[in-house]
Design a protein around this motif. Structure first.
Motif, mmCIF file in Angstrom:
data_model
loop_
_atom_site.group_PDB
_atom_site.id
_atom_site.type_symbol
_atom_site.label_atom_id
_atom_site.label_comp_id
_atom_site.label_asym_id
_atom_site.label_seq_id
_atom_site.Cartn_x
_atom_site.Cartn_y
_atom_site.Cartn_z
ATOM 1 N N GLN A 227 9.671 -43.539 -4.434
ATOM 2 C CA GLN A 227 9.898 -43.043 -3.264
ATOM 3 C C GLN A 227 9.357 -41.448 -2.783
ATOM 4 O O GLN A 227 8.548 -40.915 -4.005
ATOM 5 N N TYR B 34 21.415 -36.460 -4.673
ATOM 6 C CA TYR B 34 20.736 -37.485 -4.069
ATOM 7 C C TYR B 34 20.006 -39.327 -4.840
ATOM 8 O O TYR B 34 20.003 -38.341 -6.558
ATOM 9 N N ILE C 111 9.395 -37.776 -1.209
ATOM 10 C CA ILE C 111 10.088 -37.066 -0.471
ATOM 11 C C ILE C 111 9.103 -35.654 -0.286
ATOM 12 O O ILE C 111 8.299 -35.077 -0.846
ATOM 13 N N GLU D 128 16.989 -37.638 6.155
ATOM 14 C CA GLU D 128 16.292 -38.286 6.578
ATOM 15 C C GLU D 128 15.132 -38.832 7.185
ATOM 16 O O GLU D 128 16.188 -39.869 8.679
#
Length: 73
Positions: free
Chosen positions: A18, A12, A20, A63
């Motif tokens: 980000q 990834y 996550i 996602e």
């Protein structure tokens, strides 16, 4: 030549900032990406604010938009 069904994985491409969610395993839960190098990723827990640095380990699954982050257990 035989044809086989093969599962394909790709590391990834983490980006600083980000948010996550890791669904399974000992690192499961919500994290914020606070550092990235070629071999390591630094994550911060948004609840305890503890920071950890690990070898890159995640592989992209999906996602999606979520309304609540961090999620409540």
């Amino acid at each position: 030549m035989a044809v086989h069904r093969v599962a394909m994985f790709r590391p990834y491409p983490f980006e600083v900032g980000q948010k996550i969610h890791i669904e399974e395993g000992p690192r499961r839960g919500d994290w914020e990406v606070i550092g990235v190098s070629d071999n390591r990723v630094r994550l911060k827990c948004p609840v305890s604010f503890r920071e950890f640095e690990w070898s890159r380990f995640c592989y992209f699954v999906k996602e999606r938009e979520i309304q609540e982050w961090p999620q409540k257990d």
